[in-house]
Scaffold this active site. Structure first.
Site, short mmCIF file in Angstrom:
data_model
loop_
_atom_site.label_atom_id
_atom_site.label_comp_id
_atom_site.label_asym_id
_atom_site.label_seq_id
_atom_site.Cartn_x
_atom_site.Cartn_y
_atom_site.Cartn_z
N LYS A 101 5.09 -1.61 8.29
CA LYS A 101 6.24 -1.06 7.57
C LYS A 101 7.43 -1.99 7.77
CE LYS A 101 7.17 3.38 7.41
NZ LYS A 101 7.36 3.71 5.98
N PHE A 118 12.33 4.45 4.22
CA PHE A 118 12.70 3.42 5.17
C PHE A 118 12.24 2.03 4.73
CE2 PHE A 118 13.30 6.96 8.09
CZ PHE A 118 14.48 6.58 8.69
N ASP A 167 11.21 14.94 7.34
CA ASP A 167 10.70 14.63 6.00
C ASP A 167 9.20 14.88 5.92
OD1 ASP A 167 10.75 11.75 3.74
OD2 ASP A 167 10.79 13.89 3.36
N ILE A 205 0.81 -1.23 0.00
CA ILE A 205 0.00 0.00 0.00
C ILE A 205 0.84 1.28 0.00
CG2 ILE A 205 -2.00 -1.09 1.09
CD1 ILE A 205 -1.06 0.08 3.75
N GLY A 238 8.49 4.18 1.07
CA GLY A 238 9.19 5.41 1.43
C GLY A 238 10.66 5.13 1.62
N VAL A 259 5.41 -0.58 2.79
CA VAL A 259 4.31 -0.68 3.75
C VAL A 259 3.26 -1.63 3.17
CG1 VAL A 259 2.59 0.57 5.09
CG2 VAL A 259 4.75 1.69 4.46
#
Length: 870
Positions: free
Chosen positions: A539, A522, A634, A517, A520, A525
């Site tokens: 995540k 990191f 961010d 979904i 990013g 997700v």
């Protein structure tokens, strides 16, 4: 009959000449002139105990300029004036009517008046604190002189954020001068012609608490204060000796002085700046301010190759008669109107500094002196430069030229050049003769720059190799058989940890990570369903160095303990083997970027307001409501998630702490996302909560427009369309990238706010509503972090509890540079024919003499890579 008329005329003339002053109140249909109240020196109204009086007065010995003034009686000091820029003669008249106060000259011509009032005036009162107040029939305040300060404030008066004091031209001429004291959300700053030369927070006598936003400045019997949180918190204070009466005044030479009055004498309690040579125009244009041995008073001379002006003006001009100082053009950074005469530069000696350089950033980094001079030569608003050899930093003196100051601290750091126009015998055009008028770019730099670049490339290659190696070693195809027992966390206990999940539990909940979904910096997700049917977002962290479990869990405990309605809740985590996963509450409307930039139903204006306000509240909590201040690093639409009724929640907060020191140092410019990065990221400056404020301002502009701040015209609705064949905004090019923040700045300057609204709203928003968000956004993106409001103040402005800030043009000019860079980037993209490629400035973390440098080299980076670790 004739004798009767003569008698009446004598009585009337005596009445006009000898009007009697009133105590405390006067009422409509009252008039006053200096001539009528000449016996009381023009005074017509006194406060109850006689501490203050209102008068039609002429300061000093001059007899031509009269003003409506408030005067402290004991010291005979003017604390406020009405018509400071429209003086009258002694026959000019002040009239009090039911509509307010009006001042006219002897011929009845309008000079000054109070603004339109909400109801009729019943009385005018002068309070014992020196406040002139118009009252309605219920004794409610309609207008107060305290709300319209001139150059002075007194005890019990508040100078609120967004207002300022303006100096007088002299003690006798109360006309508005060129110096101002402005109150911002974080400081009190002195400026000359819009250029900052002093800040209260920098004074050694000032004690600061930067956790709160400033709301107003005040003085009392014991000190000078910047106050916030409805008067309950002191943000900055200067302690002073006790006194029953004191004033704070911006005097005509540009110093901010706090003085107390006792008996018959004034005592100077505080002054800023102490060094008069720091004042912007203390010695006039290009005048050199310095101190002689054994003297505390500054003296004004002229730099070498300059001499005192022959006209009756202060300052210096070129000694060589064929050289003249140019006059700046009206529009800043306007290259098309450059002076047609040949340009030369007169060099200042080392040890000469410019007052504004300490408060501005270079317009260019990593260039040589010739390039710096060429920038100035082609810009009619540029009147001079200062250049730093070691870092290649180029400071530009724009629009106005103030005084030069002698400074031992700038020896061998900055070298100044004053731009001149050459008459019959032009020499040194373009700065080619560095021995006489300029200096050569050092040969050693030509050797060191390539060497430095080679070292940086080696370091980057080593990092990429190490990252790939760690990635290969750390790959785990599943949690079973490769991870230690879940009991490996039982060896230590960390208070506040959220629910701990086994890797197998999350693998099952996500159906083996089936439904992706989002993604990013990191990691990715996935949508998941827990055994109790609760929807979650999982995540899977992949893009940070593998931390020890205790360190990882310590950071997760901090994040897990943060609870706010506008922050995405962390429900749990997994730290098993080398796996690191976070479990968040599920946000059913996805991220703001999908809703704002997608093809679905358009967000209505009130929904946008609620999203902006929710985001601001969440950031304000992270910055000042948590036990530990958290800087997000961010802030962007992808990290603002939406729930039912478009409730906004911020995600990914606190995750920047998961970066290893190696990643933090090597990815300084990559933490954050193109278009949202604050300038301090790119100059290796300190990162603070004001970095998030900048990013929020950029997001706010996107909320207004419904489009990305930097995008191709084909990717969203067009900007600045002019079907009538008008000109094009400098914010965009016909072929490439559009830089919306610059377009917003230009429309703000022109007052055309509706041009900025999302056209899909179809007129369902007013210009005033758009103006509110645009002004807040522009204040947030000021180049200097200290000039940006904090998020508590932003929330107050959005809610209407705090007056809107006024964007400062001098702090937003960098957007014009950014706009040009984006335009150049789009053109290169067109020429290279590359898909999804942008130009992006690379930071150089090297430091020289305490200053950071940013070399304006550019390299290609894919737009997916730019987000990087967050």
């Amino acid at each position: 009959m004739g004798s009767l008329l003569f008698f009446l005329s004598v009585v009337l003339s005596c009445y006009l000449v000898s009007g009697q002053p009133s105590s405390e109140f006067v009422y409509p249909n009252f008039t006053a002139t200096n001539f009528r109240f000449i016996d009381s020196a023009g005074s017509f109204l006194f406060s109850r105990n006689g501490s203050f009086k209102a008068a039609i007065s002429n300061p000093g010995a001059q007899q031509t300029n009269f003003y409506l003034c408030i005067i402290h009686v004991a010291s005979n000091t003017i604390t406020w004036s009405a018509n400071r820029d429209a003086p009258i003669s002694n026959s000019g008249k002040m009239s009090l009517t039911s509509s307010g106060i009006n001042i006219t000259d002897q011929d009845g011509n309008f000079k000054w008046s109070t603004p339109p009032l909400r109801s009729s005036v019943s009385a005018l009162i002068l309070t014992e604190t020196g406040n002139l107040v118009l009252l309605d029939q219920s004794n409610g305040s309609l207008w107060e002189s305290f709300h319209y300060p001139t150059d002075t404030i007194v005890i019990s008066q508040h100078l609120v954020v967004g207002t300022s004091l303006s100096s007088a031209l002299s003690n006798d001429d109360l006309s508005t001068g060129n110096y101002s004291l402005a109150i911002t959300a974080s400081d009190a700053i002195l400026q000359w012609q819009g250029l900052t030369y002093w800040k209260l927070s920098m004074d050694t006598k000032a004690y600061s608490n930067s956790n709160y936003a400033v709301e107003y400045m005040a003085i009392n019997q014991t000190g000078l204060y910047l106050v916030g949180r409805d008067g309950s918190v002191v943000v900055i204070q200067v302690n002073l000796s006790p006194s029953d009466f004191r004033i704070a005044k911006l005097d005509h030479i540009g110093q901010f002085v706090v003085s107390s009055f006792s008996g018959s004498d004034w005592t100077q309690d505080y002054v800023g700046p102490v060094d008069e040579c720091q004042i912007g125009n203390i010695c006039g244009k290009v005048g050199l301010c310095g101190y002689s041995a054994g003297s505390d008073d500054p003296s004004c001379t002229c730099p070498p190759e300059f001499s005192a002006n022959s006209q009756n003006t202060s300052g210096c001009s070129p000694s060589e008669v064929s050289y003249t100082l140019p006059v700046a053009c009206n529009s800043s950074r306007n290259n098309s109107d450059s002076n047609s005469s040949p340009v030369s530069y007169l060099k200042l000696d080392y040890g000469m500094a410019y007052f504004a350089n300490d408060f501005t950033s270079p317009v260019k980094y990593g260039i040589n002196l010739s390039v710096c001079q060429e920038l100035c030569s082609g810009d009619c608003s540029c009147l001079g430069i200062f250049f730093e050899n070691s870092s290649g930093s180029c400071y530009v003196l724009e629009n106005v030229l103030g005084s030069i100051k002698s400074s031992s601290t700038t020896d061998s750091v900055l070298l100044g050049f004053i731009k001149t126009l050459v008459g019959s015998s032009p020499t040194n055009i373009g700065g080619s003769d560095f021995n006489s008028k300029t200096v050569e770019f050092p040969t050693i730099a030509l050797v060191l720059l390539p060497f430095t670049g080679f070292i940086l490339l080696v370091a980057l290659g080593f990092f990429l190799w190490r990252k790939s190696r760690v990635s290969r070693v750390g790959e785990v195809k599943s949690g079973r058989g490769t991870s230690p027992s879940s009991g490996d966390l039982d060896a230590f206990s960390i208070p506040g940890l959220p629910i701990r999940f086994d890797y197998e539990e999350l693998e099952t909940a996500t159906d083996n990570f089936k439904t992706h979904i989002g993604s990013g910096g990191f990691g990715a997700v996935y949508k998941g369903i827990l055994p109790d049917k609760t929807l979650v977002a999982v995540k899977k962290i992949t893009n940070v160095g593998v931390q020890g479990k205790k360190d990882f869990c310590t950071e997760i405990a901090v994040i897990g303990n943060i609870h706010h309605v506008n922050l995405v809740k962390l429900r749990g985590f997994c730290a098993q083997g080398r796996q690191r996963l976070l479990v968040y509450e599920y946000m059913n409307r996805g991220s703001l970027d999908r809703t704002l930039f997608g093809s679905g139903p358009v967000l209505e204006w009130q929904e946008r307001i609620e999203i902006a306000l929710g985001t601001a509240r969440g950031l304000a909590y992270l910055h000042s409501g948590c036990d530990q201040k958290i800087i997000h690093c961010d802030v962007k639409p992808e990290n603002i998630l939406l729930q039912d009724h478009f409730q906004a929640k911020i995600s990914d907060f606190g995750l920047s702490k998961l970066l290893t020191p190696e990643q933090s140092s090597l990815f300084t410019t990559m933490r954050g996302t193109r278009g949202y990065l604050a300038p301090e990221w790119l100059t290796s400056s300190a990162i603070s909560e004001k970095t998030d404020v900048y990013s929020f301002g950029m997001v706010l502009l996107e909320i207004v427009s419904g489009r990305k701040n930097c995008s191709l015209p084909t990717q969203s609705h067009s900007i600045g369309d002019d079907s009538s064949g008008g000109g094009h905004s400098s914010a965009s090019s016909g072929l490439g990238l559009i830089y919306f923040p610059l377009f917003a700045l230009e429309m703000h300057e022109q007052g055309k706010y509706l041009e900025l609204a999302d056209p899909r709203l179809g007129g369902r928003v007013t210009g005033e509503e758009v103006e509110k968000l645009v002004r807040i956004a522009l204040c947030c993106v000021h180049e200097e972090p200290a000039m940006r409001p904090n998020m508590v103040t932003v929330v107050g402005m959005l809610e209407g509890e705090i007056p809107l800030g006024q964007p400062r043009m001098e702090a937003l000019n960098f957007l014009r540079f950014y706009g040009r860079r984006f335009t150049e980037a789009s053109m290169i993209e067109e020429n290279h024919g590359q898909d999804n490629v942008i130009l992006y400035p690379q930071a150089n973390a090297s430091l020289a003499n305490g200053r950071s440098s940013w070399h304006t080299s550019f390299s290609y980076i894919s737009s997916q890579e730019v987000s990087g670790p967050r």
